[in-house]
Design a protein around this motif. Structure first.
Motif, PDB file in Angstrom:
ATOM      1  N   LYS A   1       0.837  -1.189   0.000  1.00 38.34           N
ATOM      2  CA  LYS A   1       0.000   0.000   0.000  1.00 38.34           C
ATOM      3  C   LYS A   1       0.875   1.243   0.000  1.00 38.34           C
ATOM      4  CE  LYS A   1      -3.776   2.166   2.633  1.00 38.34           C
ATOM      5  NZ  LYS A   1      -4.626   2.053   3.851  1.00 38.34           N
TER       6      LYS A   1
ATOM      7  N   GLU B   1       1.368   4.645   1.204  1.00 36.54           N
ATOM      8  CA  GLU B   1       0.769   5.353   2.330  1.00 36.54           C
ATOM      9  C   GLU B   1       1.813   6.183   3.054  1.00 36.54           C
ATOM     10  OE1 GLU B   1      -2.512   3.770   5.287  1.00 36.54           O
ATOM     11  OE2 GLU B   1      -0.551   2.938   5.812  1.00 36.54           O
TER      12      GLU B   1
ATOM     13  N   ARG C   1      -1.454  10.599   3.998  1.00 39.31           N
ATOM     14  CA  ARG C   1      -1.753  10.707   2.576  1.00 39.31           C
ATOM     15  C   ARG C   1      -1.782   9.318   1.958  1.00 39.31           C
ATOM     16  NH1 ARG C   1       1.045  14.706  -2.008  1.00 39.31           N
ATOM     17  NH2 ARG C   1      -0.634  14.434  -3.551  1.00 39.31           N
ATOM     18  N   THR C   2      -2.875   9.013   1.265  1.00 32.90           N
ATOM     19  CA  THR C   2      -3.020   7.781   0.507  1.00 32.90           C
ATOM     20  C   THR C   2      -3.454   8.155  -0.899  1.00 32.90           C
ATOM     21  OG1 THR C   2      -5.359   7.454   1.037  1.00 32.90           O
ATOM     22  CG2 THR C   2      -3.755   6.613   2.633  1.00 32.90           C
TER      23      THR C   2
ATOM     24  N   LYS D   1      -6.301   7.939  -1.988  1.00 31.81           N
ATOM     25  CA  LYS D   1      -7.664   8.468  -1.942  1.00 31.81           C
ATOM     26  C   LYS D   1      -7.830   9.640  -0.976  1.00 31.81           C
ATOM     27  CE  LYS D   1      -9.962   4.099  -3.153  1.00 31.81           C
ATOM     28  NZ  LYS D   1     -10.968   3.100  -2.733  1.00 31.81           N
TER      29      LYS D   1
ATOM     30  N   ASN E   1      -6.133  12.714   1.917  1.00 29.32           N
ATOM     31  CA  ASN E   1      -5.038  13.523   2.442  1.00 29.32           C
ATOM     32  C   ASN E   1      -5.573  14.244   3.683  1.00 29.32           C
ATOM     33  OD1 ASN E   1      -2.983  16.331   1.294  1.00 29.32           O
ATOM     34  ND2 ASN E   1      -2.597  14.783   2.832  1.00 29.32           N
TER      35      ASN E   1
END
Length: 375
Positions: A327, A329, A345-346, A348, A350
């Motif tokens: 992932k 991340e 933060r990913t 999808k 923040n």
């Protein structure tokens, strides 16, 4: 019995050890590193203020190796042969059925006069040097900054520099000396901390303004002197310079057939498998992985990649196809000695939460929780 060699003794390497041992109790695991010890680098931000002493962050791995049934090989990697089946070290050769490279990266130190700066993430000695210099200074200008590898957007580590900056500001205030100092943050990027996300950039700049920290942004760095920072946008004096350059691959990679990215790191696929090499994987700062340009070079990301690399190597050794991805991340607490700001933060989301005392204590708790597995 499968034989796996791991290069390094940092976050990725130790996570790989645990995942491999859990998957195969009978596997022969050899770890190669200059010393059987682990440095908890995130905690070095607290050495200048005295919240941490060097011995708090340097963990002997003897007990961990014994529990995990790891064969420790004292030495440094120097090259590869047999398409990765033999690791060359300065203390002999090691053959393997699988290899995981977790030896980190090296900082690009090509700027003229860079020897006059201190690179905090080089470890405990650098943090001690910062502490000692701060204690010696009674007034002056302290400059803190970072740059990246233009050929490898992810090969940079800017987050700790904000923590050193805010931590120094807090220490000077607690010592009653802040009015005697000018603090300056500098970077070639016009938006510092952009990899943390737009909201984080705004928050960092607001925090600097609140703390009366000057900025010198968006100007390419040309070099340093013992008391000066020179950029294309001008130069300014500094009595103490903390500077984090971008990263590239280790020198020993040059003595191998490992595929390299334009920025000098080892090219890997989404499974952390080194391109074109059977049974060879990479995790952490050594690798160039597919993903967004904000993918962090941080301990959490190294752990996630190491877990994927270990699972996929075990699958490959068992005749199965690798299938475990990692992932992307970014999770960090930007600490300032007494408070901290949480940034997540990913692909999808923040999330940025403001400075709170609870986050500082959460970061300290996480350190204790993480290190207990190695003590």
């Amino acid at each position: 019995m499968n034989r796996v060699t791991i290069v390094g003794a940092g976050f990725a390497a130790l996570t790989a050890v645990q995942k491999l041992r859990a998957a195969d109790p009978g596997m022969e695991i050899t770890l190669v590193a200059p010393r059987p010890e682990f440095t908890y680098l995130p905690g070095t931000i607290w050495i200048p203020s005295g919240l941490r002493q060097p011995e708090d962050l340097l963990i002997s791995l003897d007990n961990f190796f014994q529990r995990m049934k790891v064969q420790y090989h004292k030495g440094s990697a120097t090259g590869l042969k047999d398409n990765g089946r033999t690791l060359l070290t300065d203390n002999g050769e090691i053959t393997n059925d699988g290899l995981i490279i977790c030896s980190g990266g090296q900082f690009i130190k090509k700027l003229p006069g860079i020897e006059h700066t201190i690179t905090p993430c080089e470890g405990i000695p650098a943090a001690v040097k910062i502490r000692d210099r701060l204690n010696q200074l009674e007034s002056g200008t302290i400059a803190v900054g970072f740059s990246g590898n233009p050929k490898e957007p992810s090969a940079m580590r800017g987050g700790p520099m904000f923590e050193f900056l805010f931590g120094i500001d807090r220490k000077l205030r607690l010592d009653g000396k802040r009015d005697n100092f000018r603090l300056v943050f500098f970077t070639p990027a016009p938006s510092p901390g952009n990899r943390l996300g737009p909201r984080a950039v705004k928050g960092l700049l607001n925090e600097m303004k609140k703390r009366d920290i000057d900025t010198h942004l968006g100007n390419k760095i040309k070099g340093f002197t013992e008391s000066k920072i020179i950029t294309e946008g001008g130069e300014f004096d500094a009595h103490l310079i903390l500077f984090m350059p971008g990263m590239t691959g280790n020198k020993w990679f040059d003595n191998t057939d490992l595929p390299r990215s334009e920025g000098g790191l080892i090219r890997a696929d989404k499974f952390c498998r080194v391109e074109g090499m059977k049974g060879v994987y990479v995790a952490g700062d050594s690798g160039s992985f597919p993903g967004p340009d904000w993918m962090p070079k941080q301990a959490h990301m190294a752990d996630l990649q190491a877990a994927a690399a270990a699972a996929n190597l075990v699958a490959e050794l068992n005749g199965e196809a690798p299938s475990e991805t990692f992932k992307v991340e970014l999770i960090c607490i930007v600490d300032s000695q007494t408070t901290g700001s949480l940034v997540v933060r990913t692909l999808k989301h923040n999330i940025v939460l403001p400075q709170m005392r609870a986050f500082h204590w959460l970061k300290r708790y996480f350190e204790w929780w993480y290190l207990r597995q190695y003590r």
